[in-house]
Design an enzyme around this catalytic site. Structure first.
Site, PDB file in Angstrom:
ATOM      1  N   CYS A  43      -9.363 -50.048  13.212  1.00 48.57           N
ATOM      2  CA  CYS A  43     -10.442 -50.689  13.987  1.00 48.57           C
ATOM      3  C   CYS A  43     -10.919 -51.969  13.304  1.00 48.57           C
ATOM      4  O   CYS A  43     -11.033 -53.014  13.939  1.00 48.57           O
ATOM      5  CB  CYS A  43     -11.599 -49.701  14.154  1.00 48.57           C
ATOM      6  SG  CYS A  43     -13.025 -50.450  14.933  1.00 48.57           S
ATOM      7  N   CYS A  48      -9.999 -53.008  16.991  1.00 49.72           N
ATOM      8  CA  CYS A  48     -11.199 -53.342  17.795  1.00 49.72           C
ATOM      9  C   CYS A  48     -11.925 -54.618  17.352  1.00 49.72           C
ATOM     10  O   CYS A  48     -12.248 -55.459  18.205  1.00 49.72           O
ATOM     11  CB  CYS A  48     -12.221 -52.216  17.718  1.00 49.72           C
ATOM     12  SG  CYS A  48     -11.566 -50.568  17.629  1.00 49.72           S
ATOM     13  N   LYS A  51      -9.834 -57.916  17.421  1.00 50.73           N
ATOM     14  CA  LYS A  51      -9.515 -58.089  18.857  1.00 50.73           C
ATOM     15  C   LYS A  51     -10.714 -58.665  19.615  1.00 50.73           C
ATOM     16  O   LYS A  51     -10.589 -59.621  20.367  1.00 50.73           O
ATOM     17  CB  LYS A  51      -9.099 -56.729  19.427  1.00 50.73           C
ATOM     18  CG  LYS A  51      -8.736 -56.636  20.898  1.00 50.73           C
ATOM     19  CD  LYS A  51      -9.876 -56.408  21.845  1.00 50.73           C
ATOM     20  CE  LYS A  51     -10.805 -55.274  21.573  1.00 50.73           C
ATOM     21  NZ  LYS A  51     -10.327 -53.948  21.866  1.00 50.73           N
ATOM     22  N   TYR A 177      -4.452 -50.169  27.311  1.00 56.22           N
ATOM     23  CA  TYR A 177      -5.582 -50.933  26.757  1.00 56.22           C
ATOM     24  C   TYR A 177      -5.090 -52.180  26.019  1.00 56.22           C
ATOM     25  O   TYR A 177      -5.556 -53.283  26.267  1.00 56.22           O
ATOM     26  CB  TYR A 177      -6.301 -50.108  25.685  1.00 56.22           C
ATOM     27  CG  TYR A 177      -7.201 -48.986  26.097  1.00 56.22           C
ATOM     28  CD1 TYR A 177      -8.578 -49.165  26.110  1.00 56.22           C
ATOM     29  CD2 TYR A 177      -6.703 -47.719  26.390  1.00 56.22           C
ATOM     30  CE1 TYR A 177      -9.437 -48.124  26.404  1.00 56.22           C
ATOM     31  CE2 TYR A 177      -7.559 -46.672  26.694  1.00 56.22           C
ATOM     32  CZ  TYR A 177      -8.928 -46.880  26.691  1.00 56.22           C
ATOM     33  OH  TYR A 177      -9.764 -45.843  26.982  1.00 56.22           O
ATOM     34  N   GLU A 181      -5.534 -56.073  27.171  1.00 54.87           N
ATOM     35  CA  GLU A 181      -6.490 -56.908  26.414  1.00 54.87           C
ATOM     36  C   GLU A 181      -5.795 -58.147  25.848  1.00 54.87           C
ATOM     37  O   GLU A 181      -6.321 -59.268  25.936  1.00 54.87           O
ATOM     38  CB  GLU A 181      -7.133 -56.083  25.297  1.00 54.87           C
ATOM     39  CG  GLU A 181      -8.062 -55.014  25.850  1.00 54.87           C
ATOM     40  CD  GLU A 181      -8.754 -54.162  24.801  1.00 54.87           C
ATOM     41  OE1 GLU A 181      -9.753 -53.524  25.137  1.00 54.87           O
ATOM     42  OE2 GLU A 181      -8.292 -54.118  23.634  1.00 54.87           O
ATOM     43  N   HIS A 441     -34.265 -57.600  38.237  1.00 53.41           N
ATOM     44  CA  HIS A 441     -33.706 -58.558  39.196  1.00 53.41           C
ATOM     45  C   HIS A 441     -33.798 -59.978  38.658  1.00 53.41           C
ATOM     46  O   HIS A 441     -34.818 -60.329  38.075  1.00 53.41           O
ATOM     47  CB  HIS A 441     -34.483 -58.448  40.508  1.00 53.41           C
ATOM     48  CG  HIS A 441     -33.938 -59.317  41.597  1.00 53.41           C
ATOM     49  ND1 HIS A 441     -32.738 -59.037  42.231  1.00 53.41           N
ATOM     50  CD2 HIS A 441     -34.425 -60.455  42.134  1.00 53.41           C
ATOM     51  CE1 HIS A 441     -32.518 -59.985  43.144  1.00 53.41           C
ATOM     52  NE2 HIS A 441     -33.517 -60.848  43.090  1.00 53.41           N
ATOM     53  N   GLU A 446     -28.286 -54.063  38.351  1.00 50.70           N
ATOM     54  CA  GLU A 446     -29.272 -53.476  39.273  1.00 50.70           C
ATOM     55  C   GLU A 446     -28.584 -52.750  40.432  1.00 50.70           C
ATOM     56  O   GLU A 446     -29.175 -51.886  41.071  1.00 50.70           O
ATOM     57  CB  GLU A 446     -30.261 -54.524  39.791  1.00 50.70           C
ATOM     58  CG  GLU A 446     -29.684 -55.560  40.716  1.00 50.70           C
ATOM     59  CD  GLU A 446     -30.735 -56.585  41.192  1.00 50.70           C
ATOM     60  OE1 GLU A 446     -31.768 -56.168  41.713  1.00 50.70           O
ATOM     61  OE2 GLU A 446     -30.485 -57.802  41.026  1.00 50.70           O
TER      62      GLU A 446
HETATM   63  P1  NDP Z   1      -1.577 -46.790  26.071  1.00 55.40           P
HETATM   64  O1  NDP Z   1      -1.098 -45.411  25.888  1.00 55.40           O
HETATM   65  O2  NDP Z   1      -2.953 -47.036  26.574  1.00 55.40           O
HETATM   66  O3  NDP Z   1      -0.572 -47.585  27.024  1.00 55.40           O
HETATM   67  C1  NDP Z   1       0.800 -47.644  26.751  1.00 55.40           C
HETATM   68  C2  NDP Z   1       1.477 -48.454  27.824  1.00 55.40           C
HETATM   69  O4  NDP Z   1       2.839 -48.642  27.486  1.00 55.40           O
HETATM   70  C3  NDP Z   1       1.457 -47.795  29.190  1.00 55.40           C
HETATM   71  O5  NDP Z   1       1.241 -48.770  30.165  1.00 55.40           O
HETATM   72  C4  NDP Z   1       2.861 -47.191  29.303  1.00 55.40           C
HETATM   73  O6  NDP Z   1       3.332 -47.122  30.615  1.00 55.40           O
HETATM   74  C5  NDP Z   1       3.670 -48.262  28.579  1.00 55.40           C
HETATM   75  N1  NDP Z   1       4.933 -47.765  28.051  1.00 55.40           N
HETATM   76  C6  NDP Z   1       5.142 -46.698  27.252  1.00 55.40           C
HETATM   77  N2  NDP Z   1       6.456 -46.585  26.955  1.00 55.40           N
HETATM   78  C7  NDP Z   1       7.081 -47.602  27.583  1.00 55.40           C
HETATM   79  C8  NDP Z   1       8.428 -48.037  27.680  1.00 55.40           C
HETATM   80  N3  NDP Z   1       9.405 -47.363  27.072  1.00 55.40           N
HETATM   81  N4  NDP Z   1       8.710 -49.121  28.412  1.00 55.40           N
HETATM   82  C9  NDP Z   1       7.734 -49.780  29.068  1.00 55.40           C
HETATM   83  N5  NDP Z   1       6.444 -49.443  29.015  1.00 55.40           N
HETATM   84  C10 NDP Z   1       6.116 -48.351  28.283  1.00 55.40           C
HETATM   85  O7  NDP Z   1      -1.345 -47.461  24.661  1.00 55.40           O
HETATM   86  P2  NDP Z   1      -1.889 -48.775  23.987  1.00 55.40           P
HETATM   87  O8  NDP Z   1      -0.849 -49.121  22.999  1.00 55.40           O
HETATM   88  O9  NDP Z   1      -2.299 -49.798  24.986  1.00 55.40           O
HETATM   89  O10 NDP Z   1      -3.217 -48.249  23.269  1.00 55.40           O
HETATM   90  C11 NDP Z   1      -3.158 -47.147  22.379  1.00 55.40           C
HETATM   91  C12 NDP Z   1      -4.499 -46.496  22.229  1.00 55.40           C
HETATM   92  O11 NDP Z   1      -5.360 -47.340  21.501  1.00 55.40           O
HETATM   93  C13 NDP Z   1      -5.245 -46.238  23.532  1.00 55.40           C
HETATM   94  O12 NDP Z   1      -4.895 -45.027  24.118  1.00 55.40           O
HETATM   95  C14 NDP Z   1      -6.678 -46.252  23.095  1.00 55.40           C
HETATM   96  O13 NDP Z   1      -7.054 -44.949  22.737  1.00 55.40           O
HETATM   97  C15 NDP Z   1      -6.709 -47.133  21.882  1.00 55.40           C
HETATM   98  N6  NDP Z   1      -7.321 -48.433  22.186  1.00 55.40           N
HETATM   99  C16 NDP Z   1      -8.582 -48.508  22.707  1.00 55.40           C
HETATM  100  C17 NDP Z   1      -9.154 -49.726  22.995  1.00 55.40           C
HETATM  101  C18 NDP Z   1     -10.521 -49.794  23.577  1.00 55.40           C
HETATM  102  O14 NDP Z   1     -11.240 -48.799  23.535  1.00 55.40           O
HETATM  103  N7  NDP Z   1     -10.927 -50.932  24.143  1.00 55.40           N
HETATM  104  C19 NDP Z   1      -8.445 -50.966  22.761  1.00 55.40           C
HETATM  105  C20 NDP Z   1      -7.132 -50.790  22.238  1.00 55.40           C
HETATM  106  C21 NDP Z   1      -6.602 -49.573  21.965  1.00 55.40           C
HETATM  107  P3  NDP Z   1       2.950 -45.899  31.580  1.00 55.40           P
HETATM  108  O15 NDP Z   1       1.512 -46.046  31.943  1.00 55.40           O
HETATM  109  O16 NDP Z   1       3.858 -46.126  32.728  1.00 55.40           O
HETATM  110  O17 NDP Z   1       3.237 -44.659  30.795  1.00 55.40           O
END
Ligand code: NDP
Length: 452
Positions: A43, A48, A51, A177, A181, A441, A446
């Protein structure tokens, strides 16, 4: 009675480990914490916090245009990636030092180096061995890269903060996520951005209105999308001018995208490599440490918190789990944290935030007893600034008393607003509680208390 070097040995100085170690020490425990990287964890060091600083940086590109509507003539500035990157790293180092000083103040001994198990009560760090009555594993997670041809040319979110050059053409593989982002950040900073996803919309698992409204907003900003791609056909190749990403689209037609940098944002996994959990007899299920409600593993004196347990992988959750552990074990005030109704936000552009159930899950659980209040509007700011960015607000309720099950928002300050609004759900509030709340307001928030 056996004498241990420490009452508690914490492995991993990220958000969860830091919170647990300081609070345990404040209750009088003799605590050590081992960290193989910079103190602060994902983080603070490569997640976080850096980012969010980059999200702020990316907003400035809209200002001259928006300010013009309000009578300001501001020339479009020039963006300097190296300056931003270095400023962010300076802040990261400041936070790293701050966390080290917090450990010192709380009398937690910091042991630098990668820790692994020797036996259920013994840890080795470099050439030193330590014993502890209890051990808390808080090693977090790491980026997961799928096994694709040329995946070695893709960076992960960790490297994104350290890129030597700003990529003029940038692509993200993944619609979660992190990918969503970074697509917004890089677009705001001036790159031509393409997001490549295998579903129709980004942010699988979120409410459909969040998914569609965020993606629509990103498309309106000028981000390119390739949706429904066949992820098995993905490959990356390198050539003199950069990288080529190849894949088959939803209709099976071959497509290519030319970029200077590609981010694999394809999920994260618990960081258990080389920890030698087997020497401590700690059970791993689905590549994550298996824990009970109180974060105890199958070994009653070994606990695990945060992303390495793959419960809800968010910083505030790891901190809450760490504090609950310390309160329960050393403070003698048993605490169990709830993993339900955890608010979260995606710092995408437009921003999204959510708490409680999505409409889909609510209908699955409660059928036609569910009612949805929804509005979509152009925020007042844009009346002079121009642009057609919309805000979407949605309240999901159940039953005659209209108990609030979920709140969803896409738009400016969604995270700040949902953080406050999430109290309604924690307190078991109903739509009438929102209705009985006087509005401020004019605001966007709101709408939560005026919607009929
Ligand atoms: P996520 O699990 O959120 O998303 C992974 C993405 O990668 C999905 O869209 C998935 O597709 C895709 N994917 C997985 N495998 C493949 C593949 N072989 N080919 C193509 N696409 C693929 O992971 P992130 O890495 O974005 O984030 C990890 C974690 O970090 C989050 O779950 C969250 O807990 C934490 N995080 C939180 C944040 C916040 O609170 N603002 C910010 C950043 C991270 P599909 O949906 O089709 O499976």
């Amino acid at each position: 009675m056996t004498k241990f070097d420490y009452d508690l040995f914490v492995i991993g100085a990220g958000s969860g480990g830091l919170a647990a170690s300081k609070l345990s020490a404040s209750y009088g425990a003799k605590v050590a914490i081992a960290e193989g990287d910079l103190v602060g964890g994902t983080c603070v060091i490569s997640g976080c916090l850096p980012k969010k600083l980059m999200v702020y940086a990316s907003h400035f590109s809209h200002f001259p245009q928006e300010a013009a509507g309000y009578g300001w003539e501001i020339p479009q500035g020039k963006f300097n990636w190296q300056k931003l990157r270095d400023a962010v790293q300076t802040e990261v180092k400041r936070l790293n030092q701050l966390h080290i000083s917090f450990l010192e103040k709380n009398h937690v001994e910091l042991i630098s180096g990668f820790a692994s198990f020797v036996d259920p009560h013994t840890i080795v760090v470099g050439d030193r061995q330590f014993t502890a009555e209890r051990i808390l594993i808080a090693v977090g997670g790491e980026a997961f890269k799928p096994n694709l041809k040329g995946i070695e040319y893709a960076v992960t979110s960790k490297e994104m903060f350290l890129l030597p050059q700003f990529p003029r053409r940038f692509a993200v593989i993944g619609g979660g996520y992190i990918g969503t982002e970074f697509a917004g950040i890089m677009h705001g900073l001036g790159a031509e951005v393409t997001q490549i996803i295998r579903d129709r919309f980004i942010l699988r698992g979120f409410d459909e209105d969040i998914r569609t409204n965020v993606q629509e907003g990103m498309v309106n900003h000028g981000i390119n999308f390739h949706t429904c791609i066949d992820s098995n056909s993905l490959s990356i190749s390198q050539h003199e001018q950069g990288l080529t990403i190849s894949f088959n689209d939803g209709e099976g037609k071959p497509q290519t995208v030319e970029v200077d940098e590609v981010l694999a944002a394809t999920g994260r996994k618990p960081n258990l490599t080389n920890l030698h959990l087997e020497l401590a007899g700690v059970e791993v299920v689905n590549k994550a440490i298996a824990v009970k409600e109180d974060s105890a593993t199958n070994q009653p004196h070994i606990f695990a918190i945060g992303d390495c347990t793959d419960r809800v992988n968010l910083t505030p959750v790891a901190i809450a789990e760490g504090r609950a552990f310390a309160d329960t074990v050393y403070g003698h005030k048993p605490q169990y944290i709830s993993h339900n109704n955890i608010p979260s936000a995606v710092f995408s552009q437009p921003e999204a935030a959510t708490v409680g159930l999505s409409e889909f899950t609510a209908r699955e659980l409660y059928g036609n007893r569910v009612k949805v209040y929804k509005t979509k509007f152009r925020p007042m700011f844009h009346s002079l600034a121009g642009g057609d960015a919309k805000t979407m607000i949605k309240i999901i309720v159940v039953g005659e008393e209209e108990r609030v099950l979920g709140l969803q928002m896409v738009g400016k300050d969604a995270a700040e607003i949902i953080q406050g609004m999430s109290l309604v759900i924690t307190m078991g509030g109903c739509k009438k509680d929102l209705d009985n709340t006087m509005a401020i307001h004019p605001t966007s928030a709101e709408e939560f208390v005026t919607m009929i």
